[in-house]
Design a protein around this motif. Structure first.
Motif, PDB file in Angstrom:
ATOM      1  N   ASN A  82       0.828  -1.209   0.000  1.00  0.00           N
ATOM      2  CA  ASN A  82       0.000   0.000   0.000  1.00  0.00           C
ATOM      3  C   ASN A  82       0.862   1.259   0.000  1.00  0.00           C
ATOM      4  O   ASN A  82       0.336   2.371   0.111  1.00  0.00           O
ATOM      5  CB  ASN A  82      -0.958   0.001   1.193  1.00  0.00           C
ATOM      6  CG  ASN A  82      -0.218   0.033   2.531  1.00  0.00           C
ATOM      7  OD1 ASN A  82       1.006   0.142   2.584  1.00  0.00           O
ATOM      8  ND2 ASN A  82      -0.970  -0.062   3.610  1.00  0.00           N
ATOM      9  N   GLY A  83       2.173   1.082  -0.089  1.00  0.00           N
ATOM     10  CA  GLY A  83       3.092   2.211  -0.134  1.00  0.00           C
ATOM     11  C   GLY A  83       3.739   2.539   1.193  1.00  0.00           C
ATOM     12  O   GLY A  83       4.733   3.275   1.237  1.00  0.00           O
ATOM     13  N   GLU A  84       3.218   1.976   2.274  1.00  0.00           N
ATOM     14  CA  GLU A  84       3.810   2.244   3.583  1.00  0.00           C
ATOM     15  C   GLU A  84       5.192   1.590   3.672  1.00  0.00           C
ATOM     16  O   GLU A  84       5.342   0.399   3.402  1.00  0.00           O
ATOM     17  CB  GLU A  84       2.900   1.712   4.689  1.00  0.00           C
ATOM     18  CG  GLU A  84       3.383   2.047   6.084  1.00  0.00           C
ATOM     19  CD  GLU A  84       2.414   1.590   7.166  1.00  0.00           C
ATOM     20  OE1 GLU A  84       2.795   1.618   8.342  1.00  0.00           O
ATOM     21  OE2 GLU A  84       1.274   1.199   6.815  1.00  0.00           O
ATOM     22  N   GLY A  85       6.188   2.361   4.052  1.00  0.00           N
ATOM     23  CA  GLY A  85       7.538   1.833   4.164  1.00  0.00           C
ATOM     24  C   GLY A  85       8.253   1.651   2.837  1.00  0.00           C
ATOM     25  O   GLY A  85       9.345   1.079   2.795  1.00  0.00           O
ATOM     26  N   VAL A  86       7.656   2.129   1.755  1.00  0.00           N
ATOM     27  CA  VAL A  86       8.261   2.046   0.421  1.00  0.00           C
ATOM     28  C   VAL A  86       8.851   3.421   0.090  1.00  0.00           C
ATOM     29  O   VAL A  86       8.156   4.438   0.184  1.00  0.00           O
ATOM     30  CB  VAL A  86       7.240   1.625  -0.639  1.00  0.00           C
ATOM     31  CG1 VAL A  86       7.867   1.606  -2.026  1.00  0.00           C
ATOM     32  CG2 VAL A  86       6.656   0.262  -0.294  1.00  0.00           C
ATOM     33  N   ASN A  87      10.113   3.447  -0.297  1.00  0.00           N
ATOM     34  CA  ASN A  87      10.808   4.713  -0.543  1.00  0.00           C
ATOM     35  C   ASN A  87      11.314   4.781  -1.979  1.00  0.00           C
ATOM     36  O   ASN A  87      11.983   3.858  -2.452  1.00  0.00           O
ATOM     37  CB  ASN A  87      11.989   4.856   0.414  1.00  0.00           C
ATOM     38  CG  ASN A  87      11.555   4.858   1.861  1.00  0.00           C
ATOM     39  OD1 ASN A  87      10.799   5.717   2.289  1.00  0.00           O
ATOM     40  ND2 ASN A  87      12.028   3.874   2.626  1.00  0.00           N
ATOM     41  N   GLN A  88      11.009   5.860  -2.661  1.00  0.00           N
ATOM     42  CA  GLN A  88      11.513   6.054  -4.012  1.00  0.00           C
ATOM     43  C   GLN A  88      12.990   6.436  -3.963  1.00  0.00           C
ATOM     44  O   GLN A  88      13.429   7.147  -3.066  1.00  0.00           O
ATOM     45  CB  GLN A  88      10.711   7.155  -4.715  1.00  0.00           C
ATOM     46  CG  GLN A  88       9.249   6.816  -4.889  1.00  0.00           C
ATOM     47  CD  GLN A  88       8.470   7.932  -5.557  1.00  0.00           C
ATOM     48  OE1 GLN A  88       8.991   8.665  -6.370  1.00  0.00           O
ATOM     49  NE2 GLN A  88       7.194   8.061  -5.200  1.00  0.00           N
ATOM     50  N   ILE A  89      13.753   5.945  -4.940  1.00  0.00           N
ATOM     51  CA  ILE A  89      15.181   6.255  -5.002  1.00  0.00           C
ATOM     52  C   ILE A  89      15.500   6.821  -6.390  1.00  0.00           C
ATOM     53  O   ILE A  89      14.742   6.642  -7.345  1.00  0.00           O
ATOM     54  CB  ILE A  89      16.054   5.032  -4.661  1.00  0.00           C
ATOM     55  CG1 ILE A  89      15.769   3.850  -5.615  1.00  0.00           C
ATOM     56  CG2 ILE A  89      15.809   4.589  -3.222  1.00  0.00           C
ATOM     57  CD1 ILE A  89      16.746   3.676  -6.701  1.00  0.00           C
ATOM     58  N   ASP A  90      16.629   7.493  -6.457  1.00  0.00           N
ATOM     59  CA  ASP A  90      17.061   8.135  -7.694  1.00  0.00           C
ATOM     60  C   ASP A  90      18.138   7.291  -8.363  1.00  0.00           C
ATOM     61  O   ASP A  90      19.288   7.268  -7.899  1.00  0.00           O
ATOM     62  CB  ASP A  90      17.597   9.530  -7.385  1.00  0.00           C
ATOM     63  CG  ASP A  90      18.021  10.299  -8.634  1.00  0.00           C
ATOM     64  OD1 ASP A  90      17.962   9.730  -9.738  1.00  0.00           O
ATOM     65  OD2 ASP A  90      18.426  11.467  -8.485  1.00  0.00           O
ATOM     66  N   PRO A  91      17.810   6.592  -9.454  1.00  0.00           N
ATOM     67  CA  PRO A  91      18.813   5.734 -10.102  1.00  0.00           C
ATOM     68  C   PRO A  91      19.922   6.518 -10.787  1.00  0.00           C
ATOM     69  O   PRO A  91      20.928   5.933 -11.198  1.00  0.00           O
ATOM     70  CB  PRO A  91      17.974   4.941 -11.114  1.00  0.00           C
ATOM     71  CG  PRO A  91      16.794   5.797 -11.403  1.00  0.00           C
ATOM     72  CD  PRO A  91      16.506   6.532 -10.131  1.00  0.00           C
ATOM     73  N   GLU A  92      19.754   7.844 -10.913  1.00  0.00           N
ATOM     74  CA  GLU A  92      20.805   8.667 -11.507  1.00  0.00           C
ATOM     75  C   GLU A  92      21.873   9.037 -10.478  1.00  0.00           C
ATOM     76  O   GLU A  92      22.986   9.415 -10.845  1.00  0.00           O
ATOM     77  CB  GLU A  92      20.195   9.946 -12.093  1.00  0.00           C
ATOM     78  CG  GLU A  92      19.165   9.710 -13.173  1.00  0.00           C
ATOM     79  CD  GLU A  92      19.751   8.987 -14.373  1.00  0.00           C
ATOM     80  OE1 GLU A  92      20.911   9.283 -14.722  1.00  0.00           O
ATOM     81  OE2 GLU A  92      19.055   8.144 -14.971  1.00  0.00           O
ATOM     82  N   LEU A  93      21.526   8.945  -9.205  1.00  0.00           N
ATOM     83  CA  LEU A  93      22.449   9.353  -8.148  1.00  0.00           C
ATOM     84  C   LEU A  93      23.500   8.292  -7.855  1.00  0.00           C
ATOM     85  O   LEU A  93      24.648   8.603  -7.534  1.00  0.00           O
ATOM     86  CB  LEU A  93      21.648   9.666  -6.880  1.00  0.00           C
ATOM     87  CG  LEU A  93      22.328  10.488  -5.787  1.00  0.00           C
ATOM     88  CD1 LEU A  93      22.730  11.850  -6.313  1.00  0.00           C
ATOM     89  CD2 LEU A  93      21.374  10.636  -4.596  1.00  0.00           C
ATOM     90  N   ALA A  94      23.117   7.021  -7.983  1.00  0.00           N
ATOM     91  CA  ALA A  94      24.029   5.902  -7.711  1.00  0.00           C
ATOM     92  C   ALA A  94      23.449   4.660  -8.372  1.00  0.00           C
ATOM     93  O   ALA A  94      22.249   4.606  -8.664  1.00  0.00           O
ATOM     94  CB  ALA A  94      24.179   5.679  -6.205  1.00  0.00           C
ATOM     95  N   PRO A  95      24.269   3.642  -8.622  1.00  0.00           N
ATOM     96  CA  PRO A  95      23.747   2.387  -9.166  1.00  0.00           C
ATOM     97  C   PRO A  95      22.658   1.797  -8.263  1.00  0.00           C
ATOM     98  O   PRO A  95      22.689   1.974  -7.039  1.00  0.00           O
ATOM     99  CB  PRO A  95      24.985   1.486  -9.205  1.00  0.00           C
ATOM    100  CG  PRO A  95      26.136   2.427  -9.277  1.00  0.00           C
ATOM    101  CD  PRO A  95      25.733   3.619  -8.469  1.00  0.00           C
ATOM    102  N   LEU A  96      21.706   1.102  -8.861  1.00  0.00           N
ATOM    103  CA  LEU A  96      20.587   0.573  -8.094  1.00  0.00           C
ATOM    104  C   LEU A  96      21.031  -0.258  -6.899  1.00  0.00           C
ATOM    105  O   LEU A  96      20.520  -0.091  -5.785  1.00  0.00           O
ATOM    106  CB  LEU A  96      19.685  -0.271  -9.004  1.00  0.00           C
ATOM    107  CG  LEU A  96      18.851   0.466 -10.052  1.00  0.00           C
ATOM    108  CD1 LEU A  96      18.082  -0.531 -10.891  1.00  0.00           C
ATOM    109  CD2 LEU A  96      17.916   1.473  -9.402  1.00  0.00           C
ATOM    110  N   SER A  97      21.957  -1.165  -7.123  1.00  0.00           N
ATOM    111  CA  SER A  97      22.365  -2.067  -6.042  1.00  0.00           C
ATOM    112  C   SER A  97      22.929  -1.321  -4.843  1.00  0.00           C
ATOM    113  O   SER A  97      22.850  -1.798  -3.707  1.00  0.00           O
ATOM    114  CB  SER A  97      23.390  -3.075  -6.565  1.00  0.00           C
ATOM    115  OG  SER A  97      24.536  -2.408  -7.082  1.00  0.00           O
TER     116      SER A  97
END
Length: 329
Positions: free
Chosen positions: A98-113
């Motif tokens: 439901n989105g709780e505890g899910v955080n968006q990340i920026d793949p341009e800032l660093a590699p996904l892993s």
């Protein structure tokens, strides 16, 4: 859609084994109102999970843990299809949230892993554990155990950025050489073949100010003996004791060292540093781009190898962060 996931089948006694886990295939339906469907690209295995298996986590349910994935269906206005996110929904190929505890990340800032390692929980653990819990002061002498791991390797490099003399321990000669040659540690030793106290005295004749504790046992005793006045020991973990079972490892025999040296021992968990998150991401991304922080990853392919990866944490199989890759990017 069928999703594979790993369940905890039985509670480990001693080292975790394949028999303690089971693979389950589950049909994933469409997300409901306000929900999103995430296809996981990476999942994390971490030493702390061993302690949770003893009592906290229920049997015959999916293992909990950090993961990173891509939103493939969204009925939640806070998330768009194609967003990359991190979450704690565990050892599975697909997750509905439901989105709780899910955080968006920026793949341009660093590699996904990196968002499950140096830019994620282990990196923030190192950052907050040293600078906040450890009350670090520039130029102090720092000793880090398990220094080639996901947390320890970052602790040492942050301390070096701030002008420290840094000592690290690791479990193989190759890892020791990596700490010195690649990560800039001033001194490192193989705790399996060297005497920790002798190495500390050699590397820091006047003593150490901070011992970043990841291991416990003889290394903790050595650190207590060689600690300077008003030394601090931030306690991140004690991996040497996690698989003791019914026979507990004896505690340090020299706790009296804390009295006249005014030593502080303080445990912590990463949730204590939520208010440091924004500054941490700014600092860490800058250090990665400048080359001041380097990081290693050990990656297993496929959820079928998740248990093998987890077992490897307790056998020295990882150099840096241990991850399981679930899909090709």
């Amino acid at each position: 859609m069928i999703s594979k996931e790993i369940h905890l089948k039985s509670r480990p006694t001693g080292l975790p084994a394949a028999a303690n886990f089971t693979m389950v295939e589950r049909e994933i339906g469409e997300p409901g109102a306000g929900e999103i469907l995430i296809q996981n690209h990476y999942m994390s295995v971490d030493p702390y999970m061993r302690g949770r298996m003893a009592m906290a986590w229920p049997l015959d349910e999916v293992m909990i843990g950090g993961a990173l994935g891509k939103v493939v269906t969204s009925n939640n206005p806070g998330f768009q299809v194609g967003d990359y996110v991190t979450h704690g929904l565990g050892w599975r190929e697909y997750a509905i949230s439901n989105g709780e505890g899910v955080n968006q990340i920026d793949p341009e800032l660093a590699p996904l892993s990196a968002y499950l390692g140096v830019m994620g929980m282990p990196g923030l653990t190192a950052y907050g554990g040293l600078l906040v819990t450890g009350e670090y002061k520039p130029g102090e002498t720092v000793f880090v155990s398990a220094a080639s791991g996901a947390v320890g390797s970052i602790v040492g490099q942050i301390a070096k950025i701030h002008g420290s003399t840094v000592i690290g321990s690791a479990g193989s000669d190759d890892k020791v050489e990596m700490l010195k040659a690649s990560l800039g540690f001033d001194h490192a030793f193989n705790y399996k073949t060297a005497d920790p106290l002798t190495e500390l005295r050699k590397a820091a004749p006047e003593g150490i100010d901070i011992y970043f504790e990841n291991v416990g046992g003889p290394q903790l005793e050595a650190a207590l003996t060689h600690m300077r006045l008003y030394g601090r020991i931030p306690i991140c973990g004690m991996i040497s004791t996690y698989n003791d079972g019914a026979t507990a490892t004896p505690g340090p025999r020299n706790l009296t060292e804390t009295i006249y040296k005014h030593i502080t021992l303080k445990g912590f968990v990463v949730s204590a540093f939520v208010d440091q998150q924004a500054q941490f991401l700014t600092d860490m991304s800058r250090w990665i781009k400048s080359g001041e922080v380097k990081y290693n990853e050990t990656i297993f392919d496929g959820i079928d190898n998740a248990v093998t990866a987890f077992e490897g944490l307790f056998q020295g199989a990882n150099n840096g962060k241990m991850l399981v890759k679930l899909v090709s990017e």
